[in-house]
Design a protein around this motif. Structure first.
Motif, PDB file in Angstrom:
ATOM      1  N   ALA A  28      -6.798   1.150  17.664  1.00  0.00           N
ATOM      2  CA  ALA A  28      -5.740   0.419  16.957  1.00  0.00           C
ATOM      3  C   ALA A  28      -6.180  -1.017  16.673  1.00  0.00           C
ATOM      4  O   ALA A  28      -5.906  -1.563  15.593  1.00  0.00           O
ATOM      5  N   ASP A  32      -6.566  -2.889  13.139  1.00  0.00           N
ATOM      6  CA  ASP A  32      -5.775  -4.105  12.900  1.00  0.00           C
ATOM      7  C   ASP A  32      -6.570  -5.177  12.158  1.00  0.00           C
ATOM      8  O   ASP A  32      -6.003  -5.989  11.418  1.00  0.00           O
ATOM      9  N   VAL A  56      -3.423   2.854   7.729  1.00  0.00           N
ATOM     10  CA  VAL A  56      -2.765   3.471   8.893  1.00  0.00           C
ATOM     11  C   VAL A  56      -3.033   4.971   8.921  1.00  0.00           C
ATOM     12  O   VAL A  56      -3.212   5.565   9.990  1.00  0.00           O
ATOM     13  N   PHE A  59      -6.238   5.723  10.573  1.00  0.00           N
ATOM     14  CA  PHE A  59      -6.091   5.599  12.032  1.00  0.00           C
ATOM     15  C   PHE A  59      -5.391   6.828  12.627  1.00  0.00           C
ATOM     16  O   PHE A  59      -5.820   7.364  13.652  1.00  0.00           O
TER      17      PHE A  59
END
Length: 724
Positions: A28, A32, A56, A59
């Motif tokens: 994460a 980021d 996202v 991820f």
């Protein structure tokens, strides 16, 4: 009270869950970096939302390689979807090529080497097109390589943590199985052949009485072998001697406390320390002046220490005879034994000796090495990224030296999580991270991420987390002071956290692998010790009694050979039957079967053996049917009691009694023939064995002389208790 150090993850294993949390947090953090860069790159709210959504999605798809429940989705299809989404993110929304490192890492996890290389190659090509200078292009190309290594390394290590945790029971059972095979080989080679010879010799002696002498010789040798083997198995652990010491002290009215701080098995060191313990406790009881005795063990830096202290007044008699011999044996093995008053005012016997090797280990030692290697590669990659911003010259050589020191400190935490000079190392890391900024400027700010990683791995989280926050704030402030733009300030600030988390993740997972492996080896060692102790108990309690009884029967048959041939043949026939039963005992001792014994049968056997030895025997039975475990334990208690009557007394009378009352069954064996003036000696291993067996089904055992020439052994248990 026994205090034992609890190994990491000895019970339920939090390791796998913790490993997955670490991986998710680090991944994460990696994503980021790209999310925080979106507002500085994308134009318009719609484009920002689209970029965030696609990033996202990359991820989320990556999590399928981490979360166990998503394992069924892993494969080429998932990899293809993730690659498409990632390339859309890079080509359509302008996200850094670093995010393609997640795709390459997934390809490596799926064992697709060529797609991984293709992803990294395309990332380098895109970086070259985008970057106006070669150094920037190389820097951008290194980022996805490091990302791929981080993804692959973290996920693989998390899987190894889960594998180690899941494999511990199977590996422990494998260690027990190997030990059983080793025990069976040892016992069958010596004692098994002896039993075969006793059986064959006894049958020949039925028609040729002169063969009895040879049977007696073999029986004596087999009995000696069984006792030696039991002693050898027991010597791996101090626990049986500590149990016997506790029983002896309790019988003398002395409060006993045992504090165990060593690892089992101890091997030959345990045998020497067991001798010291036995002699020390015997001396405490002989003096009859102590009210409390403390037995302590500790292990450190390859040395085992045993300390036996008591509150009795010291006398000149202490330390003579048995302790002197024990001291000589300890010193001959390179250890030391001292006696005298301790700082607490108690008289103490203290022995130290080097711990012997513990040859129990688990397979597959590669996981820990993999974690350290990955950490070294990733740290080196981060250092190279920083160094690429510097021109060639003297400054570059100084920077390389500084970065090398920083990398070495990072690896130090993976190799040793509790170094002696922890705070000095942290201070050195802080100095190497901060001071060069005055010289190299913004190029060195990236080293602050290593400092954040050091705070996380070297300090408790309650201290490390605030320091990491302060490090991030300091990084942002320094970037602003160097007049960097908002995008770079945010990038440096977030990258400090990301680098710190990557370092923490790799170091923490390396430690998890190491700790789980150490815990697995400790469980395997403990299981091996328990298996040897079980074999020692069975050898002593079952086979030892059978061989002693056969020896007694053969002696009786030899004496009766001329005066009563028929009786002699009957005794020899019983020896043959006993040898057959002993074979079953041998199988039980070697772990090939569980002994099942009948209390009624053992009582009749005890009556026969005692009568053959000239002991008048009276039996009074008051118990009902017993389940297998209870009958077996009480039968074993009776065997040991009869053996002690014959070996340690000149008994003329023996009474065997059983009762059943309030749900409890008791077995009592009483005999005369003890010399009340004889020096009190420590109980043999048999009493400790029996105490252990009874405790396993919540039973109790007392055994003591009455001071007038009699001895009483009393066992009590609840028949329906489940073995623990």
């Amino acid at each position: 009270m026994v205090s034992q150090q609890r190994p990491p993850y000895a019970g339920s294993a939090p390791g796998p869950a913790l490993a997955r949390v670490i991986v998710v947090v680090v991944l994460a953090a990696l994503v980021d970096v790209y999310l925080f860069a979106v507002p500085f790159r994308a134009g318009g709210a719609g484009r920002i939302v689209g970029t965030v959504a696609v990033t996202v999605a990359v991820f989320v798809l990556q999590l399928a390689w981490v979360v166990p429940r998503a394992a069924r989705f892993r494969g080429a299809a998932l990899l293809l979807v993730q690659a498409v989404v990632a390339y859309v993110d890079v080509l359509a929304f302008g996200t850094s090529v670093g995010i393609l490192g997640l795709v390459a890492g997934s390809a490596l996890l799926a064992s697709y080497a060529l797609p991984a290389v293709a992803a990294l190659g395309s990332a380098a090509l895109i970086a070259a097109v985008r970057s106006p200078d070669a150094a920037g292009a190389v820097d951008s190309a290194i980022t996805p390589v490091l990302g791929a290594l981080v993804v692959y390394g973290l996920v693989r290590l998390a899987h190894r943590v889960a594998d180690l945790a899941a494999a511990r029971p199977a590996l422990t059972m494998a260690a027990v199985s190997r030990e059983r095979l080793r025990i069976a080989d040892e016992l069958n080679t010596g004692i098994g052949r002896g039993l075969d010879a006793i059986t064959a010799g006894s049958r020949r002696a039925l028609d040729h009485p002169e063969e009895i002498d040879e049977v007696l010789r073999v029986a004596r040798g087999s009995l000696a072998d069984a006792r030696a083997a039991a002693a050898g198995f027991r010597a791996m652990s101090l626990a049986p001697e500590a149990a016997a010491a506790r029983a002896l002290l309790a019988a003398a009215g002395i409060e006993a406390e045992v504090r165990a701080g060593h690892e089992e098995p101890l091997g030959s060191a345990g045998a020497l320390l067991a001798t010291v313990l036995r002699e020390s406790v015997t001396e405490v009881v002989r003096q009859s002046t102590a009210t409390r005795c403390v037995i302590e063990t500790a292990e450190r830096d390859g040395t085992v220490r045993l300390r036996v202290s008591n509150d009795g007044p010291p006398t000149a008699a202490r330390g003579e005879e048995g302790l002197a011999d024990a001291a000589a044996r300890v010193e001959a093995a390179g250890g030391a034994l001292t006696t005298g008053l301790g700082a607490d005012g108690r008289f103490a016997v203290e022995a130290t000796i080097a711990a012997t090797p513990r040859p129990v280990s688990l397979p597959d030692r590669t996981a820990y090495g993999l974690s350290v290697t990955l950490l070294a590669v990733v740290v080196t990659g981060f250092c190279v990224k920083a160094l690429l911003q510097l021109p060639w010259g003297v400054d570059l050589a100084v920077a390389i030296a500084g970065m090398g020191l920083i990398a070495g400190l990072q690896l130090r935490w993976a190799v040793d999580d509790r170094p002696r000079h922890r705070y000095a190392l942290i201070a050195a890391q802080a100095l190497l991270s901060l001071a060069p900024i005055l010289w190299f400027g913004a190029t060195w700010i990236g080293a602050m991420g290593f400092l954040a990683g050091t705070f996380l791995v070297a300090l408790p989280i309650r201290i490390g987390a605030p320091l990491v926050a302060a490090t991030m704030a300091g990084t942002g402030a320094m970037a602003a002071a160097l007049s960097l733009g908002p995008a770079r300030i945010v990038n440096y600030t977030v990258s400090t956290l990301v680098t710190g988390l990557v370092v923490y993740g790799l170091v923490r997972l390396a430690r998890l692998v190491h700790d789980l492996r150490a815990a697995g080896e400790e469980l395997a060692r403990a299981a091996t010790v328990q298996e040897r102790l079980r074999a020692a108990r069975d050898l002593h309690d079952l086979l030892g009694h059978s061989l002693a009884a056969m020896l007694l029967k053969c002696e009786l048959a030899r004496r009766l050979g001329e005066v009563d041939p028929a009786r002699a043949r009957a005794e020899l026939t019983e020896v043959v039957a006993m040898a057959e039963r002993a074979r079953a005992d041998l199988r039980a001792a070697s772990g090939a079967g569980e002994p099942e014994m009948s209390l009624e049968t053992e009582i009749e056997s005890a009556r026969s053996v005692l009568t053959a030895a000239g002991v008048e025997t009276r039996v009074e039975l008051g118990h009902g049917p017993l389940p297998g475990p209870a009958a077996t334990v009480l039968s074993t208690v009776l065997r040991e009691a009869v053996t002690n009557v014959l070996r340690h007394s000149s008994a003329r009378q023996c009474v065997i009694t059983t009762t059943s009352e309030d749900g409890l069954v008791t077995l009592t064996v009483e005999n005369d023939g003890l010399d009340p003036r004889a020096r009190r000696t420590p109980p043999g291993s048999g009493i400790g064995n029996l105490t252990t067996r009874l405790a396993a089904i919540d039973g109790t055992l007392t055994a003591r002389a009455d001071g007038t020439g009699g001895f009483r052994l009393h066992a009590r248990l609840r028949p329906d208790a489940e073995p623990s």
